[in-house]
Design a protein around this motif. Structure first.
Motif, PDB file in Angstrom:
ATOM      1  N   UNK A   8     -17.040 -15.990  44.355  1.00 36.52           N
ATOM      2  CA  UNK A   8     -18.297 -16.723  44.246  1.00 36.52           C
ATOM      3  C   UNK A   8     -19.466 -15.798  43.908  1.00 36.52           C
ATOM      4  N   UNK A   9     -19.450 -14.587  44.445  1.00 37.18           N
ATOM      5  CA  UNK A   9     -20.480 -13.614  44.073  1.00 37.18           C
ATOM      6  C   UNK A   9     -20.419 -13.298  42.579  1.00 37.18           C
ATOM      7  N   UNK A  10     -19.206 -13.157  42.066  1.00 41.18           N
ATOM      8  CA  UNK A  10     -19.041 -12.907  40.633  1.00 41.18           C
ATOM      9  C   UNK A  10     -19.589 -14.073  39.807  1.00 41.18           C
ATOM     10  N   UNK A  11     -19.260 -15.296  40.212  1.00 46.73           N
ATOM     11  CA  UNK A  11     -19.751 -16.479  39.505  1.00 46.73           C
ATOM     12  C   UNK A  11     -21.270 -16.549  39.566  1.00 46.73           C
ATOM     13  N   UNK A  12     -21.835 -16.286  40.739  1.00 49.31           N
ATOM     14  CA  UNK A  12     -23.293 -16.343  40.901  1.00 49.31           C
ATOM     15  C   UNK A  12     -23.975 -15.304  40.029  1.00 49.31           C
ATOM     16  N   UNK A  13     -23.429 -14.094  39.995  1.00 47.90           N
ATOM     17  CA  UNK A  13     -24.020 -13.039  39.165  1.00 47.90           C
ATOM     18  C   UNK A  13     -23.925 -13.388  37.683  1.00 47.90           C
ATOM     19  N   UNK A  71     -22.888 -18.461  50.002  1.00 44.07           N
ATOM     20  CA  UNK A  71     -23.072 -18.164  48.579  1.00 44.07           C
ATOM     21  C   UNK A  71     -22.880 -19.427  47.746  1.00 44.07           C
ATOM     22  N   UNK A  72     -21.873 -20.215  48.090  1.00 47.70           N
ATOM     23  CA  UNK A  72     -21.598 -21.438  47.339  1.00 47.70           C
ATOM     24  C   UNK A  72     -22.772 -22.417  47.417  1.00 47.70           C
ATOM     25  N   UNK A  73     -23.473 -22.446  48.559  1.00 49.55           N
ATOM     26  CA  UNK A  73     -24.616 -23.344  48.703  1.00 49.55           C
ATOM     27  C   UNK A  73     -25.735 -22.997  47.724  1.00 49.55           C
ATOM     28  N   UNK A  74     -25.923 -21.702  47.482  1.00 50.49           N
ATOM     29  CA  UNK A  74     -26.948 -21.286  46.520  1.00 50.49           C
ATOM     30  C   UNK A  74     -26.630 -21.798  45.125  1.00 50.49           C
ATOM     31  N   UNK A  75     -25.358 -21.941  44.812  1.00 50.08           N
ATOM     32  CA  UNK A  75     -24.956 -22.439  43.505  1.00 50.08           C
ATOM     33  C   UNK A  75     -24.952 -23.958  43.464  1.00 50.08           C
ATOM     34  N   UNK A  76     -24.392 -24.569  44.490  1.00 42.71           N
ATOM     35  CA  UNK A  76     -24.219 -26.021  44.482  1.00 42.71           C
ATOM     36  C   UNK A  76     -25.544 -26.759  44.521  1.00 42.71           C
ATOM     37  N   UNK A  77     -26.521 -26.223  45.245  1.00 43.30           N
ATOM     38  CA  UNK A  77     -27.813 -26.899  45.404  1.00 43.30           C
ATOM     39  C   UNK A  77     -28.917 -26.194  44.611  1.00 43.30           C
ATOM     40  N   UNK A  78     -28.521 -25.534  43.534  1.00 44.77           N
ATOM     41  CA  UNK A  78     -29.464 -24.750  42.745  1.00 44.77           C
ATOM     42  C   UNK A  78     -30.615 -25.584  42.213  1.00 44.77           C
ATOM     43  N   UNK A  79     -30.350 -26.816  41.774  1.00 41.80           N
ATOM     44  CA  UNK A  79     -31.381 -27.653  41.172  1.00 41.80           C
ATOM     45  C   UNK A  79     -32.020 -28.611  42.170  1.00 41.80           C
TER      46      UNK A  79
END
Length: 453
Positions: free
Chosen positions: A187-192, A123-131
Motif C-alpha cells: 500500500x505504501x508503494x501504491x500511495x507513493x 495507509x489504505x484509508x488515506x487512499x480510499x477517502x482521498x476525495x
C-alpha cells in the motif's frame, strides 16, 4: 520501417496518455474489489479452520467477514465508492479489534499480532477517502493508528474465555505479521506511485494552462430536417508528449485542483470569439454553441460579470450561446443558481440541463429554473429500443420538456432506429456518433457546408 516506427510511437503515446486521474480511480476500484475478495477468501479459510477445530463462535465471526466482503464487492460494482469504503473499513476495524482483544491475548509463547493489520489500514484509508472531506480521510487513518498504539502498548483484554491456544496462535502470529507487513509495503508503494502520478498530471496541466495547449472540437447537433442547428463545444488537451487527450482524461483533476476555472474561462473566450467570427457568415451565424459549465466555475461570484463581459467584448448575439449545467450542480445552492441564471437569461443567454435523468433534480427544481433545453442522457438512448424502463423514461422526458415549453435534444444517438424512435415520440434534435463525432473546426465547417449549404 518508418510506418512501424510511427505506429509504435503512437501506441506509446496512447499508453502513456492514459488518464492519470482515471487510472487512480480504476486502481482504487480494483483495490477495493481485491480487498473484498481477500475478506471473503480469508473468511472462508479461517472459518473452515476454526469450524473444524470446534470454534463455532469464531467461525460465525468469519461468516460476518465474508458477508461484509460480499457487500463491499456489490457496492463497488454499483459505483458506490463511499458506501463501499465505509462498510469495508467499519467491518475490518470491528473484526481486527475484536479478534485482538478476544482471540489474540499476548503470551510469552505467542505475542499479539492481529493488531498489525491496523497499520496497512491507516495507509489504505488515506487512499480510499482521498476525495472525501479531510476530517473523514485523516480521521479514519489517525483512528487506526491510535488503536494500533493502544493495542501494541497494552496487554489488557476483557476476558480469556475466548483466547485461542498458544499452539494455534504461534503459527498465526507469524502468518499475520507477514501478511500485514506485505500489505503495508504494497500500500505504501501504491500511495507513493499515485502521489507521483498526480504530481506529474498537476505539473503538466498547469503548464498546459500557461501555454494554452488546448484545442476545441465541435460535435454537431442536427434537427429533424438533417440540418446543423448547433454544436457542443468539447475541449481537448494537445499534450506535447502524449498527443491529443480527451476531457475525461484531465477534467476531474482540474475540478479537484481548481484549474477548471482558468480552463473554463479559456473555453468561453474561444467560444465567444468563434461566434463573433461567424456573425458575418450567413451559413454559420445561426448556429448555436453549447458549453459545459462546471460547478466551481458557476459558483464564482464573478461568473455573471464574466459572461456579460464576453458578450459585450466580442459583440455576439447572446442567444447563440448556450450554457450546459448538470443535474448535480443544481442541487447545491438553488437561490444562487436561480439568481445567476435569471441575470444571464435577461441578457439573452440560454441554459440547458445536461445528462437529464441521471442526477438528483426534481420537478420543483425544473419549474424554478429558466431552462430552455433538456438533454436526454446517452445512458437511456443506448438501450431505448431494448429496455422498457429506458423507453418509458425517454418518453416521459420528451413529454415533460414539451409541456414546460423546453426543447428536448437526445445525445448519444448511434443508430437510425434510435433516431426514428425519438422522432416518432416528438424529439427532433439529435447529437451522437450517428450524426457526427466531435471534430476540429475545419472539419465542422465542412460538415455544416454539406448539410446546410
Amino acid at each position: 520501417m518508418p510506418s512501424l516506427s510511427i505506429f509504435g510511437k503512437r501506441v506509446r503515446q496512447l499508453w502513456h496518455g492514459a488518464d492519470l486521474a482515471l487510472v487512480g480511480q480504476r486502481r482504487e476500484r480494483r483495490m477495493r474489489m481485491l480487498a473484498s475478495l481477500v475478506m471473503v477468501g480469508m473468511g472462508v479459510l479461517w472459518g473452515l479452520f476454526f469450524l473444524s477445530h470446534g470454534y463455532t463462535a469464531i467461525a460465525l465471526m468469519d461468516l460476518a467477514i465474508i458477508l461484509s466482503g460480499v457487500a463491499v464487492f456489490l457496492l463497488t460494482l454499483r459505483n458506490r465508492a463511499l458506501s463501499a469504503n465505509l462498510v469495508l473499513f467499519g467491518a475490518l476495524l470491528v473484526v481486527v479489534v475484536a479478534s485482538t482483544l478476544l482471540l489474540d491475548p499476548p503470551t510469552l509463547a505467542a505475542p499479539r499480532a492481529t493488531h498489525l493489520y491496523l497499520l496497512p489500514m491507516a495507509v489504505a484509508a488515506l487512499m480510499a477517502f482521498r476525495d472525501e472531506p479531510m476530517g473523514l480521510r485523516y480521521g479514519i487513518s489517525l483512528f487506526c493508528l491510535l488503536l494500533f498504539v493502544a493495542l501494541a502498548a497494552s496487554t489488557w483484554r476483557p476476558t480469556d474465555l475466548h483466547a485461542l491456544p498458544d499452539e494455534v496462535r504461534v503459527v498465526g502470529s507469524w502468518v499475520q505479521a507477514l501478511v500485514a507487513m506485505l500489505m503495508f509495503f504494497f500500500l505504501l508503494h501504491i500511495l507513493q506511485t499515485d502521489t507521483a502520478e498526480r504530481s506529474e498530471l498537476d505539473r503538466d496541466l498547469r503548464a498546459a494552462v500557461r501555454e494554452r495547449q488546448f484545442v476545441l472540437h465541435y460535435q454537431p447537433q442536427l434537427n429533424g430536417a438533417n440540418r446543423v442547428i448547433g454544436a457542443e463545444v468539447l475541449i481537448r488537451w494537445l499534450h506535447p508528449q502524449r498527443g491529443l487527450l480527451a476531457p475525461g482524461e484531465f477534467i476531474d483533476h482540474a475540478e479537484h485542483t481548481g484549474l477548471i476555472i482558468p480552463i473554463g474561462h479559456w473555453v468561453l473566450e474561444q467560444t465567444a470569439e468563434q461566434l463573433h467570427q461567424w456573425q458575418d457568415e450567413p451559413l454559420y451565424r445561426d448556429i448555436d454553441l453549447a458549453v459545459n459549465i462546471s460547478q466551481k466555475q458557476f459558483s464564482q461570484n464573478s461568473f455573471v460579470a464574466e459572461i456579460a463581459g464576453l458578450i459585450e467584448r466580442h459583440r455576439i448575439d447572446a442567444q447563440r450561446l448556450e450554457l450546459e449545467l448538470t443535474e448535480t450542480l443544481i442541487v447545491h445552492d438553488m437561490e444562487d443558481l436561480t439568481r445567476k441564471m435569471t441575470a444571464l437569461v435577461e441578457r439573452g443567454v440560454r441554459f440547458s440541463l445536461d445528462d437529464f435523468g441521471t442526477g438528483f433534480s426534481s420537478l420543483s427544481h425544473l419549474k424554478r429554473l429558466p431552462l430552455s433545453k433538456l438533454k436526454i442522457d446517452r445512458s437511456f438512448i443506448c438501450d431505448v429500443l431494448s429496455d422498457a424502463n429506458s423507453e418509458a423514461i425517454v418518453r416521459s422526458v420528451i413529454a415533460l420538456g414539451q409541456s414546460m415549453g423546453m426543447t428536448v435534444i437526445a445525445e448519444g444517438v448511434e443508430t437510425e432506429a434510435q433516431r426514428h424512435f425519438l422522432a416518432s415520440n416528438g424529439c427532433n434534435q439529435f447529437q451522437g456518433y450517428l450524426l457526427g463525432r466531435p471534430m476540429p473546426l475545419a472539419d465542422f465547417r465542412a460538415f455544416v457546408q454539406r448539410h446546410n449549404g
